[in-house]
Every structure is written in structure tokens, then in C-alpha cells.
Design an enzyme around this catalytic site. Structure first.
Site, short mmCIF file in Angstrom:
data_model
loop_
_atom_site.label_atom_id
_atom_site.label_comp_id
_atom_site.label_asym_id
_atom_site.label_seq_id
_atom_site.Cartn_x
_atom_site.Cartn_y
_atom_site.Cartn_z
N ASP A 1 0.84 -1.21 0.00
CA ASP A 1 0.00 0.00 0.00
C ASP A 1 0.87 1.25 0.00
OD1 ASP A 1 -2.26 1.61 0.17
OD2 ASP A 1 -3.21 0.40 1.70
N HIS B 1 -6.57 4.25 7.01
CA HIS B 1 -5.71 5.34 6.54
C HIS B 1 -5.87 6.52 7.49
CE1 HIS B 1 -4.24 3.77 2.61
NE2 HIS B 1 -5.15 2.85 2.93
N CYS C 1 -4.46 4.40 -2.06
CA CYS C 1 -4.87 3.83 -3.34
C CYS C 1 -4.86 4.92 -4.39
CB CYS C 1 -6.27 3.24 -3.21
SG CYS C 1 -6.93 2.67 -4.78
N ASN D 1 -1.45 5.18 4.93
CA ASN D 1 -1.92 4.28 5.98
C ASN D 1 -1.55 4.84 7.34
OD1 ASN D 1 -1.20 2.16 3.60
ND2 ASN D 1 -2.82 1.39 4.93
N1 COA Z 1 -1.53 -8.85 -13.42
C1 COA Z 1 -0.86 -8.44 -14.53
N2 COA Z 1 -1.48 -8.15 -15.69
C2 COA Z 1 -2.82 -8.27 -15.73
C3 COA Z 1 -3.55 -8.68 -14.62
C4 COA Z 1 -2.85 -8.98 -13.43
N3 COA Z 1 -3.48 -9.37 -12.33
N4 COA Z 1 -4.85 -8.70 -14.95
C5 COA Z 1 -4.95 -8.32 -16.22
N5 COA Z 1 -3.71 -8.06 -16.71
C6 COA Z 1 -3.36 -7.62 -18.06
C7 COA Z 1 -4.01 -8.50 -19.13
O1 COA Z 1 -3.20 -9.62 -19.40
C8 COA Z 1 -4.09 -7.55 -20.28
O2 COA Z 1 -2.81 -7.42 -20.86
P1 COA Z 1 -2.60 -7.03 -22.41
O3 COA Z 1 -3.12 -5.62 -22.55
O4 COA Z 1 -1.12 -7.13 -22.58
O5 COA Z 1 -3.40 -8.03 -23.16
C9 COA Z 1 -4.41 -6.20 -19.62
O6 COA Z 1 -3.93 -6.32 -18.27
C10 COA Z 1 -5.87 -5.86 -19.63
O7 COA Z 1 -6.61 -6.92 -19.06
P2 COA Z 1 -8.10 -6.73 -18.57
O8 COA Z 1 -8.56 -7.97 -17.93
O9 COA Z 1 -8.92 -6.18 -19.70
O10 COA Z 1 -7.90 -5.66 -17.44
P3 COA Z 1 -8.50 -4.19 -17.28
O11 COA Z 1 -7.82 -3.27 -18.22
O12 COA Z 1 -9.98 -4.25 -17.26
O13 COA Z 1 -7.96 -3.86 -15.81
C11 COA Z 1 -7.29 -4.84 -13.72
C12 COA Z 1 -8.40 -4.64 -14.72
C13 COA Z 1 -7.92 -5.48 -12.51
C14 COA Z 1 -6.22 -5.75 -14.30
C15 COA Z 1 -6.63 -3.47 -13.38
O14 COA Z 1 -7.63 -2.51 -13.18
C16 COA Z 1 -5.78 -3.57 -12.14
O15 COA Z 1 -4.74 -4.20 -12.16
N6 COA Z 1 -6.17 -2.93 -11.04
C17 COA Z 1 -5.45 -3.03 -9.78
C18 COA Z 1 -5.55 -1.73 -9.07
C19 COA Z 1 -4.80 -1.75 -7.77
O16 COA Z 1 -3.88 -2.50 -7.55
N7 COA Z 1 -5.21 -0.84 -6.89
C20 COA Z 1 -4.58 -0.65 -5.64
C21 COA Z 1 -4.85 -1.71 -4.67
S1 COA Z 1 -6.41 -1.58 -3.90
ZN ZN Z 2 -5.10 0.94 1.94
#
Ligand code: COA
Ligand code: ZN
Length: 313
Positions: A13, A209, A240, A249
Site C-alpha cells: 500500500d 488510513h 490507493c 496508511n
Molecule cells: N496482473 C498483470 N497483468 C494483468 C492482470 C494482473 N493481475 N490482470 C490483467 N492483466 C493484463 C491483461 O493480461 C491484459 O494485458 P494485455 O493488454 O497485454 O493483453 C491487460 O492487463 C488488460 O486486461 P483486462 O482484464 O482487460 O484488465 P483491465 O484493463 O480491465 O484492468 C485490472 C483490470 C484489474 C487488471 C486493473 O484494473 C488492475 O490491475 N487494477 C489493480 C488496481 C490496484 O492495484 N489498486 C490498488 C490496490 S487496492
Molecule cells: Zn489501503
């Protein structure tokens, strides 16, 4: 003696909130330093899209290279099945699956509706069969959403029910993602949750936080309601990137001071933690927070409890 577990989340975080890339070597050194403070659990990073959080794209490498004490519990955060797959392939045995209670934050954070995220979690978890890793379900925005405001307690309870139906062995982290909770709100929600799920398989944690300076007060209220795992980040880093207006945090060192001062053991070496928190804060001094690091070090280290209240102590 009463006890509480402080779970250190700065490497996930904390670091994710920092824009300039922190070199992998620096991250590993800080993680090793934190691990030496006596934490039983560290949240090390996440397997999320590197486009969403470029800072944590080296989590796999960190897991391979960090030299960590045997017995230390290592957790990583995942947002979807792909993240789970990557975490398991990296040998991780403790997963944090994150889903927000509020639609707007879930959409901003993981680009899905809450129902879609839960459906993906349920399918992935059932698909693991019997050999499941340990699970923490992190419910973000349990109190406040940057777009929707105060989150109804009934919405949290509904998702807690859904989580337990899919995973009866689970730690559920009730997260104040924006830091806008107040102690009465924390008390009210945990006051409803804690007596409702007496099963030994279901435990609750509090992740807060310190945006409005209420981090420690909220954590103490969670403890008062029976919560025994509280998240903190050394140096008060964190936030975030998809929750506008959220600060770091609650600082782990502030939590350790508060609990130990009240006679509640954390098992953390406070002196080592202060040094580690200083080191963590140096990666982004303008984002670091917390109080006890600012106190003259000799005073901070003078001990805990009533016996240390004298000026000479
Ligand atoms: N790790 C790495 N790559 C990932 C992944 C993961 N967990 N999940 C999806 N991807 C990649 C896919 O392989 C795809 O790659 P490409 O463009 O090379 O084909 C791309 O990301 C898009 O995939 P998709 O399923 O369409 O994802 P999205 O664009 O709808 O995004 C998340 C969804 C969940 C992947 C993205 O919003 C995310 O990682 N969010 C995390 C946010 C976070 O960590 N916030 C803080 C913590 S609370
Ligand atoms: Zn947090």
C-alpha cells in the site's frame, strides 16, 4: 498480557502510492529491514496490471530475491484470476483478494462492477479445489467512497456474507480506504460484524488510513470491538491511486506506540521499527506521515506505560 498483531503493508500500500519508480534493490532492502522488526506478516506487493500500478511490477522479482526470516507470513494482493494465477506460480501461499463495497471505487480500481468482481472471485476460488492458499478478502471502501460518500453498513454486511459463503476459512479486512471513518463508525460496523460470525474460520482485520488524523483512534476502536489484526505502514506511506483524496496508511510506529503504551503487546522491536520507518519515509518524504517519528528519539524510546511519564524518563 493482551496482544494485537500489526500487519505491515508499506511494501504494497505504501510503495504503490509513490510515483517515481523505487529501485527493486531499495525495495528489497527496506522489506528485509521491516522483516527484522518482528512483524509476523508482511504484505509485500501485488500482482496487478503493470499499467494500473507500474510501481509494483517487480513483485515477482522481489519474492525471488528478498531474504526473509523463516516463518514470516508473506502476502500479496490480487484483483482477479490472472493475479491469483501469477501469485501461486510465484510460490505465494497467502492471497489478498481486493474488492470494493462501493460500485464507483470498484470500477475505478479494477474496472469491474462489484458483482463481476465477486463472481470472478467465487469462480477462481472454487476452481482451486482443495489445495487453497490462505485467504484475506480485502473489502475496500467499507466506510466511505470518494464518489458515493458514506457507505451503508448493510452493503458491507451483504458482501461479508457473500465472502463467507464462498470461502468459510477467511480473514476479512474491513478497509477504510479513504481514511474518512470515525471511531463511532468503526465501532458501529464492527459491533455488528464481530458477534455475527463466531466461527473460528472467519476472522476480521482492520485496515485504516490516517487522512484526517483518526487512524490510531479508529484502530483502537477496532481493537475494543475484538479485532486483533490491524494494518499499518511504516512511515505512514500509502494510499490507493484510484481513491482521490486518500492519504497514507496509519503509521505502524504510531500503532505500536499506542498499543504498547496501553499494555497491549505487539511483538515489534520499537527501536528497529522507528529506524525502518525513517528509511521507508526517505523514498517519498513529502508523502510520509505519522507522529512518533517526529518526537525526539530519546523520548520516543523511553519506554511505555505510566512509569515513563516523568520528565526525566
Ligand atoms: N496482473 C498483470 N497483468 C494483468 C492482470 C494482473 N493481475 N490482470 C490483467 N492483466 C493484463 C491483461 O493480461 C491484459 O494485458 P494485455 O493488454 O497485454 O493483453 C491487460 O492487463 C488488460 O486486461 P483486462 O482484464 O482487460 O484488465 P483491465 O484493463 O480491465 O484492468 C485490472 C483490470 C484489474 C487488471 C486493473 O484494473 C488492475 O490491475 N487494477 C489493480 C488496481 C490496484 O492495484 N489498486 C490498488 C490496490 S487496492
Ligand atoms: Zn489501503
Amino acid at each position: 498480557m493482551s496482544q494485537v498483531e500489526i500487519l505491515e503493508v508499506a511494501p504494497r500500500d505504501g510503495f504503490q502510492a509513490v510515483k517515481p519508480f523505487i529501485p527493486t534493490e531499495t525495495k528489497i532492502a527496506l522489506i528485509e529491514q521491516l522483516a527484522a522488526c518482528g512483524f509476523k506478516r508482511l504484505e509485500i506487493g501485488s500482482f496487478v496490471s503493470p499499467k494500473a500500478i507500474p510501481q509494483l511490477a517487480d513483485t515477482g522479482e522481489i519474492l525471488r530475491r528478498a531474504r526473509l526470516p523463516k516463518g514470516l507470513r508473506i502476502q500479496v494482493l490480487v484483483p482477479n484470476a490472472k493475479g491469483l494465477e501469477m501469485a501461486l506460480a510465484a510460490g505465494v501461499r497467502e492471497i489478498i483478494w481486493v474488492i470494493s463495497v462501493s460500485e464507483s471505487h470498484n470500477r475505478a480500481n479494477v474496472n469491474r462492477s462489484v458483482d463481476e468482481s465477486f463472481g470472478a472471485f467465487e469462480a477462481a476460488w472454487a476452481g482451486l479445489g482443495r489445495d487453497k492458499p490462505k485467504l484475506r478478502l480485502a473489502l475496500s471502501t467499507c466506510f466511505d467512497c470518494p464518489w458515493e460518500g458514506r457507505v451503508p453498513e448493510a452493503s458491507v454486511i451483504r458482501l461479508v456474507e457473500r465472502t463467507i459463503a464462498a470461502a468459510p476459512e477467511v480473514e476479512i479486512a474491513i478497509c477504510d480506504t479513504t481514511g474518512r471513518a470515525s471511531p463511532d463508525h468503526v465501532g458501529s460496523l464492527f459491533g455488528r460484524l464481530m458477534p455475527r460470525y463466531p466461527s473460528a474460520g472467519v476472522t476480521f482485520a482492520y485496515h485504516g488510513h490516517d487522512t484526517y488524523g483518526l487512524g490510531v483512534a479508529n484502530a483502537l476502536e477496532a481493537y475494543r470491538q475484538g479485532v486483533r489484526t490491524i494494518d499499518g505502514a511504516a512511515g505512514g506511506l500509502g494510499g490507493c491511486p484510484f481513491a482521490p483524496g486518500a492519504a497514507g496508511n496509519t503509521a505502524s510506529e504510531d500503532l505500536v506506540f499506542a498499543f504498547e503504551h496501553m499494555g497491549i503487546a505487539t511483538g515489534i522491536d520499537f527501536g528497529k521499527l522507528l529506524k525502518a520507518a525513517d528509511a521507508v519515509s526517505r523514498v517519498a518524504p513529502e508523502q510520509a506521515g505519522g507522529k512518533v517519528r517526529i518526537v525526539p528519539r530519546q523520548r520516543a524510546l523511553a519506554g511505555f506505560g505510566a512509569a515513563t511519564h516523568g520528565v526525566g524518563a
